[in-house]
Motif scaffolding. Structure first.
Motif, PDB file in Angstrom:
ATOM      1  N   VAL A 124       0.864  -1.179   0.000  1.00 31.17           N
ATOM      2  CA  VAL A 124       0.000   0.000   0.000  1.00 31.17           C
ATOM      3  C   VAL A 124       0.902   1.230   0.000  1.00 31.17           C
ATOM      4  N   PHE A 125       0.740   2.068  -1.015  1.00 34.14           N
ATOM      5  CA  PHE A 125       1.527   3.279  -1.118  1.00 34.14           C
ATOM      6  C   PHE A 125       0.642   4.488  -0.841  1.00 34.14           C
ATOM      7  N   ALA A 126       1.206   5.460  -0.156  1.00 37.14           N
ATOM      8  CA  ALA A 126       0.463   6.688   0.113  1.00 37.14           C
ATOM      9  C   ALA A 126       0.295   7.451  -1.189  1.00 37.14           C
ATOM     10  N   THR A 127      -0.895   7.986  -1.417  1.00 35.65           N
ATOM     11  CA  THR A 127      -1.134   8.741  -2.646  1.00 35.65           C
ATOM     12  C   THR A 127      -0.518  10.125  -2.518  1.00 35.65           C
ATOM     13  N   VAL A 128       0.102  10.576  -3.580  1.00 42.00           N
ATOM     14  CA  VAL A 128       0.750  11.880  -3.596  1.00 42.00           C
ATOM     15  C   VAL A 128      -0.160  12.854  -4.319  1.00 42.00           C
ATOM     16  N   SER A 129      -0.433  13.958  -3.671  1.00 44.67           N
ATOM     17  CA  SER A 129      -1.314  14.962  -4.268  1.00 44.67           C
ATOM     18  C   SER A 129      -0.583  15.664  -5.409  1.00 44.67           C
ATOM     19  N   THR A 130      -1.260  15.781  -6.539  1.00 52.62           N
ATOM     20  CA  THR A 130      -0.658  16.448  -7.700  1.00 52.62           C
ATOM     21  C   THR A 130      -1.239  17.832  -7.938  1.00 52.62           C
ATOM     22  N   GLU A 131      -2.149  18.274  -7.087  1.00 57.07           N
ATOM     23  CA  GLU A 131      -2.733  19.596  -7.279  1.00 57.07           C
ATOM     24  C   GLU A 131      -1.736  20.662  -6.845  1.00 57.07           C
TER      25      GLU A 131
END
Length: 114
Positions: free
Chosen positions: A15-22
């Motif tokens: 499980v990888f933490a999602t990286v915000s691209t905004e």
């Protein structure tokens, strides 16, 4: 021999933490105003009145480097770059700019001949 994760018994999905691209919003700095070439910082007190403070002058004593100092500094900077010595490179830069401390605060003593 390398084993797969399934063979070791640890075959749960990773499980990888999602990286915000905004895009992130930048915070605004306090309002500054310039007056006659000097930078002044304006702050508001509890009463709301604007208070202007002058910033302190740069305390680094800088001499005027000669052409010889500029050439020597450039050579020293190139040597530092080639040899991979950042301290030598910085010393060359300081010599070129006149902030190396040479002849900075020497006391001038007059000799009296009798």
């Amino acid at each position: 021999m390398a084993q797969t994760r399934g063979a070791t018994g640890n075959s749960k999905p990773r499980v990888f933490a999602t990286v915000s691209t905004e895009p992130t919003r930048k915070r605004k700095t306090p309002a500054t105003s310039t007056t006659a070439g000097t930078k002044a910082k304006t702050t508001k007190s509890a009463t709301g009145a604007g208070v202007t403070k002058k910033r302190a002058a740069n305390t680094t004593h800088k001499r005027k480097p000669s052409v010889k100092d500029k050439v020597e500094g450039a050579v020293e900077k190139i040597e530092g770059t080639i040899e991979g010595k950042p301290a030598k490179k910085a010393a060359g830069t300081k010599k070129m700019r006149g902030t190396d401390g040479k002849n900075s605060r020497t006391a001038k003593v007059k000799t009296v001949e009798a």
